[in-house]
Design a protein around this motif. Structure first.
Motif, short mmCIF file in Angstrom:
data_model
loop_
_atom_site.label_atom_id
_atom_site.label_comp_id
_atom_site.label_asym_id
_atom_site.label_seq_id
_atom_site.Cartn_x
_atom_site.Cartn_y
_atom_site.Cartn_z
N ARG A 144 0.85 -1.19 0.00
CA ARG A 144 0.00 0.00 0.00
C ARG A 144 0.89 1.24 0.00
O ARG A 144 1.74 1.39 0.86
N GLY A 146 -0.34 4.34 0.23
CA GLY A 146 -0.98 5.40 1.00
C GLY A 146 -2.28 4.88 1.57
O GLY A 146 -2.77 3.83 1.18
N THR A 151 1.86 1.19 5.19
CA THR A 151 2.15 1.81 3.89
C THR A 151 3.65 1.99 3.73
O THR A 151 4.40 2.04 4.71
N ASP A 153 6.89 3.98 1.14
CA ASP A 153 7.17 5.04 0.18
C ASP A 153 7.69 4.41 -1.11
O ASP A 153 7.94 3.22 -1.19
N GLU A 173 -2.61 4.27 -4.76
CA GLU A 173 -2.78 5.64 -4.28
C GLU A 173 -1.55 6.10 -3.49
O GLU A 173 -1.19 5.51 -2.48
N LEU A 174 -0.94 7.18 -3.94
CA LEU A 174 0.25 7.72 -3.28
C LEU A 174 -0.16 8.68 -2.17
O LEU A 174 -0.78 9.72 -2.44
N GLY A 175 0.23 8.35 -0.94
CA GLY A 175 -0.13 9.19 0.19
C GLY A 175 0.42 10.60 0.10
O GLY A 175 -0.18 11.55 0.61
N GLU A 176 1.55 10.77 -0.58
CA GLU A 176 2.16 12.10 -0.68
C GLU A 176 1.30 13.07 -1.51
O GLU A 176 1.52 14.29 -1.47
N PHE A 178 -2.09 13.18 -1.15
CA PHE A 178 -3.33 13.47 -0.44
C PHE A 178 -3.37 14.95 -0.05
O PHE A 178 -2.35 15.54 0.32
N ARG A 191 -8.35 12.81 -1.49
CA ARG A 191 -7.50 11.76 -2.08
C ARG A 191 -7.72 11.82 -3.59
O ARG A 191 -8.46 11.03 -4.15
N ALA A 195 -3.35 11.01 -7.24
CA ALA A 195 -2.63 10.10 -6.34
C ALA A 195 -2.56 8.70 -6.94
O ALA A 195 -1.54 8.02 -6.84
#
Length: 426
Positions: A144, A146, A151, A153, A173-176, A178, A191, A195
């Motif tokens: 994952r 994000g 999760t 990187d 989905e990239l948390g960075e 969000f 979101r 992402a």
């Protein structure tokens, strides 16, 4: 003596249809042909009905902290024609170690009414445990980028591509990306589609570099499809989509509120239509529920407190058959999406097909009628579905798990039988 004979069924596969008898013995298919001669403990006439391999749901969350236990969740699965559930790494405990895997396996063995398997979740710091979980029977590695749960990187993702064994199942989905400053409640903005798009772009780059097989879970946007479409067949990438991203959109979320908060979010109508086009054109490989059930009480709280997730195990078949009824996809394509492709993605050679020697996981159903989904008939402990009151196809006439009839027309017929764990290569 056979355990079960289903007579004159129209067997459906991605390759077409065949009218035949199917006989089971000891949990496997013992015969497929024009007439199953000999005695049987149970004979069922299936004239005018269809038979498909049991549905394999690649993305399911069961057990604490979710509303559905392994018992209630797999009752829902059986009622809806799902004969194998693959549990993601989310849960108590998260499946990030061999000890956690064994704890969840013990719970599943005692309570699962259908077959089951497990993803091993990568955290970026549990490489030795990921390998141990794969050695201990986990089917693939869950990653994952994000959102909820463990999760990692993208630097860690690159390392996993280079070093980790097993299939990578990636939530892109990239948390960075969000956006916490977006308007509260606008989940599709908090979101954003970017992402997911950028996550897929980075995954493609790593697949090109390492030429290793990955499964991208839960596509939601036209932008992701535009990136993947030209590469279909050239790179070892399979993809999945959920029914709620096919049948609901961001406008639905605004109407029904936080109960439809999920990850990835429900997207715009253009994205939803693009998913259907890709599905019909065979640019998406599998459909799975991403079942994550919560009670309405837990969902109807302030936005930031509302958990992500929608119940879906029991409605997947009904919704996809509704799509068949209205000509969005063919029956053969539905079987490929729900049964054949998931088995191939995880290397479950004895599932996803109706042949002599295959596992006797079967779904018998009729085509042509529709009904309103009734909340009172649901088995999930969440007690609700976003599709209640909606016109859908009925649940299967008969659901067989390992040769045992476990459900009929949405009712559990055998609540004592238990499923078995599935392993890759079997």
């Amino acid at each position: 003596m056979y355990d079960l004979v289903i007579e004159d069924a129209t067997i459906v596969s991605s390759q077409g249809r065949l009218v035949a008898d199917i006989a089971t013995k000891g949990g496997t298919i013992a015969y497929v042909g024009p007439r199953a001669r000999g005695r049987a403990k149970n004979r069922i006439s299936a004239i005018g009905k269809f038979l498909m391999p049991g549905i394999i749901d690649l993305n399911v969350q069961l057990g604490a902290p979710f509303a559905d236990s392994w018992a209630s969740g797999t009752r829902s699965a059986a009622a809806g024609g799902v004969t194998t559930v693959i549990a993601t790494g989310l849960g108590e405990p998260n499946t990030i170690s061999r000890a956690a895997l064994r704890k969840r396996r013990k719970e599943a063995k005692a309570n699962a009414r259908v077959n089951f398997g497990f993803w091993a979740a990568a955290t970026g710091s549990n490489d030795d445990q990921v390998k141990a979980m794969l050695d201990d029977g986990a089917l693939a590695v869950e990653v994952r980028l994000g959102g909820d749960g463990p999760t990692i990187d993208t630097d860690t993702l690159a390392r996993l591509f280079a070093e980790s064994p097993g299939l990578l199942g990636i939530y892109p989905e990239l948390g960075e990306f969000f956006n916490d400053d977006a308007e509260e409640g606008m989940h599709n903005q908090i979101r954003p589609p970017e992402a997911s798009e950028e996550g897929v772009r980075r995954i493609i780059s790593l697949v090109k570099k390492h030429n290793r097989r990955v499964h991208i879970c839960n596509l939601t946007t036209a932008a992701e499809l535009h990136l993947l479409d030209p590469l279909k067949g050239d790179l070892p990438i399979s993809t999945g989509v959920t029914p709620h991203h096919l049948f609901l959109n961001a406008e639905s979320h605004q109407k029904l509120g936080h109960r439809l908060k999920c990850e990835p979010p429900l997207r715009d109508e253009l994205d939803r239509r693009s998913l259907w086009t890709a599905l019909k054109r065979q640019r998406i490989d599998a459909v799975s529920s991403n079942h994550r059930a919560w009670t309405l009480a837990s969902k109807e709280v302030p936005y930031l407190e509302a958990p992500n997730g929608i119940p879906g195990l029991e409605s997947t078949f009904c919704l996809m058959m509704f799509a068949v009824h209205h000509g969005r996809i063919g029956l053969e394509r539905m079987v490929e999406l729900l049964s054949e492709a998931p088995a191939a993605i995880l290397g479950l050679g004895s599932k996803g097909r109706i042949d002599k020697g295959a596992d006797a996981d079967l779904v018998l159903f009729s085509e042509g009628t529709l009904e309103r989904l009734d909340r009172s008939g649901l088995h999930s402990e969440s007690g609700w579905s976003p599709y209640v009151g909606r016109e859908v196809s009925p649940r299967p006439d008969l659901v067989v798990v390992n040769g045992n009839i476990v459900a009929a027309r949405g009712e559990i017929m055998d609540d004592k039988s238990r499923g078995t764990e599935v392993r890759s290569g079997t």
